[in-house]
Enzyme design. Structure first.
Site, PDB file in Angstrom:
ATOM      1  N   PRO A  27       0.835  -1.211   0.000  1.00  0.00           N
ATOM      2  CA  PRO A  27       0.000   0.000   0.000  1.00  0.00           C
ATOM      3  C   PRO A  27       0.871   1.264   0.000  1.00  0.00           C
ATOM      4  O   PRO A  27       1.803   1.360   0.787  1.00  0.00           O
ATOM      5  CB  PRO A  27      -0.786  -0.117   1.311  1.00  0.00           C
ATOM      6  CG  PRO A  27       0.010  -1.054   2.167  1.00  0.00           C
ATOM      7  CD  PRO A  27       0.693  -1.989   1.228  1.00  0.00           C
ATOM      8  N   MET A  28       0.556   2.192  -0.898  1.00  0.00           N
ATOM      9  CA  MET A  28       1.330   3.444  -0.949  1.00  0.00           C
ATOM     10  C   MET A  28       0.441   4.643  -1.233  1.00  0.00           C
ATOM     11  O   MET A  28      -0.166   4.743  -2.303  1.00  0.00           O
ATOM     12  CB  MET A  28       2.438   3.339  -2.004  1.00  0.00           C
ATOM     13  CG  MET A  28       3.611   2.500  -1.525  1.00  0.00           C
ATOM     14  SD  MET A  28       4.918   2.370  -2.744  1.00  0.00           S
ATOM     15  CE  MET A  28       4.203   1.166  -3.871  1.00  0.00           C
ATOM     16  N   THR A  29       0.397   5.546  -0.277  1.00  0.00           N
ATOM     17  CA  THR A  29      -0.384   6.782  -0.389  1.00  0.00           C
ATOM     18  C   THR A  29       0.272   7.710  -1.398  1.00  0.00           C
ATOM     19  O   THR A  29       1.455   8.031  -1.274  1.00  0.00           O
ATOM     20  CB  THR A  29      -0.461   7.443   1.001  1.00  0.00           C
ATOM     21  OG1 THR A  29      -1.294   6.621   1.819  1.00  0.00           O
ATOM     22  CG2 THR A  29      -1.037   8.835   0.927  1.00  0.00           C
ATOM     23  N   GLN A 105      -7.137  -0.980   1.146  1.00  0.00           N
ATOM     24  CA  GLN A 105      -6.610  -0.753   2.495  1.00  0.00           C
ATOM     25  C   GLN A 105      -7.407   0.369   3.161  1.00  0.00           C
ATOM     26  O   GLN A 105      -7.433   1.502   2.675  1.00  0.00           O
ATOM     27  CB  GLN A 105      -5.128  -0.373   2.480  1.00  0.00           C
ATOM     28  CG  GLN A 105      -4.594  -0.344   3.924  1.00  0.00           C
ATOM     29  CD  GLN A 105      -3.187   0.191   4.071  1.00  0.00           C
ATOM     30  OE1 GLN A 105      -2.933   1.336   3.701  1.00  0.00           O
ATOM     31  NE2 GLN A 105      -2.293  -0.608   4.630  1.00  0.00           N
ATOM     32  N   HIS A 180      -5.784  -1.205   8.107  1.00  0.00           N
ATOM     33  CA  HIS A 180      -4.447  -0.640   8.352  1.00  0.00           C
ATOM     34  C   HIS A 180      -4.212  -0.489   9.851  1.00  0.00           C
ATOM     35  O   HIS A 180      -4.624   0.490  10.460  1.00  0.00           O
ATOM     36  CB  HIS A 180      -4.330   0.708   7.649  1.00  0.00           C
ATOM     37  CG  HIS A 180      -2.923   1.221   7.529  1.00  0.00           C
ATOM     38  ND1 HIS A 180      -1.858   0.645   8.170  1.00  0.00           N
ATOM     39  CD2 HIS A 180      -2.410   2.260   6.821  1.00  0.00           C
ATOM     40  CE1 HIS A 180      -0.746   1.315   7.873  1.00  0.00           C
ATOM     41  NE2 HIS A 180      -1.065   2.294   7.054  1.00  0.00           N
ATOM     42  N   ASN A 183       2.026   1.382  11.245  1.00  0.00           N
ATOM     43  CA  ASN A 183       2.677   2.637  10.826  1.00  0.00           C
ATOM     44  C   ASN A 183       2.265   3.897  11.590  1.00  0.00           C
ATOM     45  O   ASN A 183       2.456   5.004  11.101  1.00  0.00           O
ATOM     46  CB  ASN A 183       2.468   2.878   9.321  1.00  0.00           C
ATOM     47  CG  ASN A 183       3.022   1.750   8.465  1.00  0.00           C
ATOM     48  OD1 ASN A 183       3.486   0.734   8.988  1.00  0.00           O
ATOM     49  ND2 ASN A 183       2.989   1.891   7.166  1.00  0.00           N
ATOM     50  N   TYR A 185      -0.832   4.957  12.598  1.00  0.00           N
ATOM     51  CA  TYR A 185      -2.194   5.490  12.438  1.00  0.00           C
ATOM     52  C   TYR A 185      -3.107   5.016  13.583  1.00  0.00           C
ATOM     53  O   TYR A 185      -2.643   4.341  14.502  1.00  0.00           O
ATOM     54  CB  TYR A 185      -2.726   5.125  11.045  1.00  0.00           C
ATOM     55  CG  TYR A 185      -1.868   5.749   9.960  1.00  0.00           C
ATOM     56  CD1 TYR A 185      -1.946   7.130   9.703  1.00  0.00           C
ATOM     57  CD2 TYR A 185      -0.923   5.015   9.244  1.00  0.00           C
ATOM     58  CE1 TYR A 185      -1.133   7.727   8.747  1.00  0.00           C
ATOM     59  CE2 TYR A 185      -0.107   5.614   8.285  1.00  0.00           C
ATOM     60  CZ  TYR A 185      -0.213   6.965   8.043  1.00  0.00           C
ATOM     61  OH  TYR A 185       0.593   7.565   7.108  1.00  0.00           O
ATOM     62  N   GLY A 305      11.863  -3.506   2.374  1.00  0.00           N
ATOM     63  CA  GLY A 305      13.225  -3.498   1.875  1.00  0.00           C
ATOM     64  C   GLY A 305      13.557  -4.529   0.811  1.00  0.00           C
ATOM     65  O   GLY A 305      14.724  -4.661   0.431  1.00  0.00           O
ATOM     66  N   GLY A 326       7.166  -2.130  -2.016  1.00  0.00           N
ATOM     67  CA  GLY A 326       6.797  -0.727  -2.110  1.00  0.00           C
ATOM     68  C   GLY A 326       7.688  -0.031  -3.138  1.00  0.00           C
ATOM     69  O   GLY A 326       7.380   0.002  -4.331  1.00  0.00           O
TER      70      GLY A 326
HETATM   71  C1  LIG Z   1       5.145   6.879  -0.935  1.00  0.00           C
HETATM   72  C2  LIG Z   1       4.798   5.857   0.084  1.00  0.00           C
HETATM   73  C3  LIG Z   1       3.500   5.816   0.574  1.00  0.00           C
HETATM   74  C4  LIG Z   1       3.115   4.849   1.521  1.00  0.00           C
HETATM   75  N1  LIG Z   1       1.806   4.790   1.929  1.00  0.00           N
HETATM   76  C5  LIG Z   1       1.387   3.749   2.702  1.00  0.00           C
HETATM   77  C6  LIG Z   1       0.003   3.530   2.966  1.00  0.00           C
HETATM   78  O1  LIG Z   1      -0.882   4.251   2.487  1.00  0.00           O
HETATM   79  N2  LIG Z   1      -0.331   2.483   3.746  1.00  0.00           N
HETATM   80  C7  LIG Z   1       0.610   1.634   4.271  1.00  0.00           C
HETATM   81  O2  LIG Z   1       0.263   0.691   4.973  1.00  0.00           O
HETATM   82  N3  LIG Z   1       1.935   1.815   4.019  1.00  0.00           N
HETATM   83  C8  LIG Z   1       2.335   2.829   3.241  1.00  0.00           C
HETATM   84  N4  LIG Z   1       3.661   2.957   2.913  1.00  0.00           N
HETATM   85  C9  LIG Z   1       4.634   1.966   3.404  1.00  0.00           C
HETATM   86  C10 LIG Z   1       4.888   0.897   2.356  1.00  0.00           C
HETATM   87  O3  LIG Z   1       3.728   0.091   2.180  1.00  0.00           O
HETATM   88  C11 LIG Z   1       6.063  -0.008   2.762  1.00  0.00           C
HETATM   89  O4  LIG Z   1       5.794  -0.551   4.016  1.00  0.00           O
HETATM   90  C12 LIG Z   1       7.388   0.724   2.833  1.00  0.00           C
HETATM   91  O5  LIG Z   1       7.614   1.495   1.670  1.00  0.00           O
HETATM   92  C13 LIG Z   1       8.549  -0.255   3.024  1.00  0.00           C
HETATM   93  O6  LIG Z   1       8.540  -1.235   2.003  1.00  0.00           O
HETATM   94  P1  LIG Z   1       9.552  -1.131   0.728  1.00  0.00           P
HETATM   95  O7  LIG Z   1      10.950  -1.184   1.306  1.00  0.00           O
HETATM   96  O8  LIG Z   1       9.227  -2.310  -0.124  1.00  0.00           O
HETATM   97  O9  LIG Z   1       9.311   0.184   0.050  1.00  0.00           O
HETATM   98  C14 LIG Z   1       4.073   3.926   1.998  1.00  0.00           C
HETATM   99  C15 LIG Z   1       5.380   3.989   1.512  1.00  0.00           C
HETATM  100  C16 LIG Z   1       5.738   4.907   0.553  1.00  0.00           C
HETATM  101  C17 LIG Z   1       7.151   4.907   0.019  1.00  0.00           C
END
Ligand SMILES: Cc1cc2nc3c(=O)[nH]c(=O)nc-3n(C[C@H](O)[C@H](O)[C@H](O)COP(=O)(O)O)c2cc1C
Length: 366
Positions: A27-29, A105, A180, A183, A185, A305, A326
């Site tokens: 999930p990425m906002t 999510q 969710h 993180n 929230y 990661g 992510g």
């Molecule tokens: C731009 C961005 C937005 C994110 N938004 C959310 C979100 O809306 N909900 C969530 O659970 N995690 C969010 N995350 C966390 C990611 O889901 C993930 O846990 C984090 O980037 C680490 O994983 P990665 O190393 O594969 O990037 C966000 C991360 C990034 C980079």
């Protein structure tokens, strides 16, 4: 558990939904919704690329759940009225067109809301000012104000918001619901000792602090129906307290994962900065290994990661069923297709998220 070289490309079943492979988009906002919180065509095109690129599962960005205190960011999408519900349909259809499944999510920002068109103030389990600073790439600045401590009615409303949003998500065609709980929230605020100082049934020891999340699981499950996967995302770190570790260490993991398993979740999604590293200083086990130990029958998504095929396989071997990506997915929306064809992967460029984290035209051009 899959350790063979082809493990990433085997199917996996979550509550009757059969995912085409073991690779998910985390999930990425991306703060790219309209002023009214409706999903846009840009968002549909953005999600479609991940589906076309071979991901078996897409988990959406955090979607706000009510028209009171849940919204965290300006231009965050919601799923709280008919227009918002309908606006998700093209996103869902874009995923399905390429054979991917897509889970919504659901997120309540609680005390770390930094942009909410419905309210000027925030609420949380207790009137404790959040650590950290607001995120500028999501239109915030400076310290978070202290929230108001939620009363019983506000707690009931927040739970009902998750349930009503889950019903709308199912109506919009989503294949599953992710609650969710990670993180920093609202749900994580209830789980966290220093943010939840309540002495009523919503606070107390670690087990007691899970009361809020299990109430949400129950309410969402009732509205979503038995055929829809309902999972929960859990982390130690928070966007406003990056290095947080559970003070009760492995015992907290046992209580949190064990309680969620008892609550009947369809899957658990754990996230750490590096999914394969020990969860606690001096201890051998990753959070993935602990989730596997204390929620042994529950399908497990792991995130954090992972940038390449070897690491993804290592995380599966540690006990995960699905690996969520992510930043590596942002850099390579076709990550699954690329690794299957043994093509080179692109590195992640942070510029994509600046100065605001919205979806950039260059992302859609590829
Ligand atoms: C731009 C961005 C937005 C994110 N938004 C959310 C979100 O809306 N909900 C969530 O659970 N995690 C969010 N995350 C966390 C990611 O889901 C993930 O846990 C984090 O980037 C680490 O994983 P990665 O190393 O594969 O990037 C966000 C991360 C990034 C980079």
């Amino acid at each position: 558990m899959s350790t063979d070289a082809t493990g990433l490309f085997t199917t996996f079943d979550i509550n009757g939904v059969t995912l085409g492979n073991r690779l998910a988009v985390a999930p990425m906002t991306r703060v790219s919704a309209s002023d009214e919180g409706t999903a846009t065509e840009t968002m549909a095109r953005y999600y479609e690329r991940f589906a076309r690129g071979g991901f078996g599962l897409l988990i959406t960005e955090g979607i706000y759940t009510d028209r009171a205190f849940s919204q965290g960011y300006l231009h965050q999408p919601g799923i709280t009225d008919e227009a918002q519900e309908q606006a998700w349909r093209p996103v869902v259809e874009a995923a399905h067109r390429h054979g991917a499944h897509i889970f919504a999510q659901l997120m309540h920002a609680g005390a770390i809301s930094q942009g909410n068109r419905f309210r000027e103030t925030s609420i949380g389990p207790s009137a404790v000012q959040p650590k950290g600073e607001q995120m500028e790439f999501y239109y915030g600045k400076g310290a978070y104000p202290a929230p108001e401590a939620m009363n019983e009615e506000q707690i009931a409303d927040a739970i009902e918001g998750f349930a009503a949003s889950a019903a709308r998500a199912v109506a919009a065609g989503f294949d599953g619901i992710e609650i969710h709980g990670a993180n920093g929230y609202l749900i994580d605020q209830f789980l966290t000792d220093y943010a939840n100082r309540r002495r009523d049934r919503w606070g107390g020891d670690t087990r007691q602090r899970t009361t809020f999340v299990t109430a949400i699981v129950e309410a969402v499950r009732a509205k979503a129906g038995p055929g829809v996967p309902v999972g929960v995302r859990i982390s130690q770190g928070k966007v406003n307290d990056y290095a947080h570790k559970w003070p009760g260490r492995e015992q907290d993991a046992e209580v949190i994962f064990g309680t969620l398993a008892e609550a009947g979740i369809s899957y658990l999604h754990v996230t750490e900065h590096r999914a394969w590293e020990p969860a606690f200083k001096g201890g051998p086990d990753s959070l993935v290994a602990l989730a596997r130990r204390y929620a042994p029958q529950v399908p497990l998504i792991a995130n954090g990661g992972v940038q390449d095929r070897a690491r993804a396989q290592e995380v599966l071997a540690a006990g995960a069923d699905i690996v969520a990506l992510g930043k590596a997915a942002l850099a390579n929306p076709d990550f699954p297709n690329r690794i299957q064809a043994a093509q080179e992967l692109a590195g992640f460029d942070h510029a994509i998220l600046g100065p605001i984290a919205n979806i950039k035209p260059t992302e859609l051009a590829a």
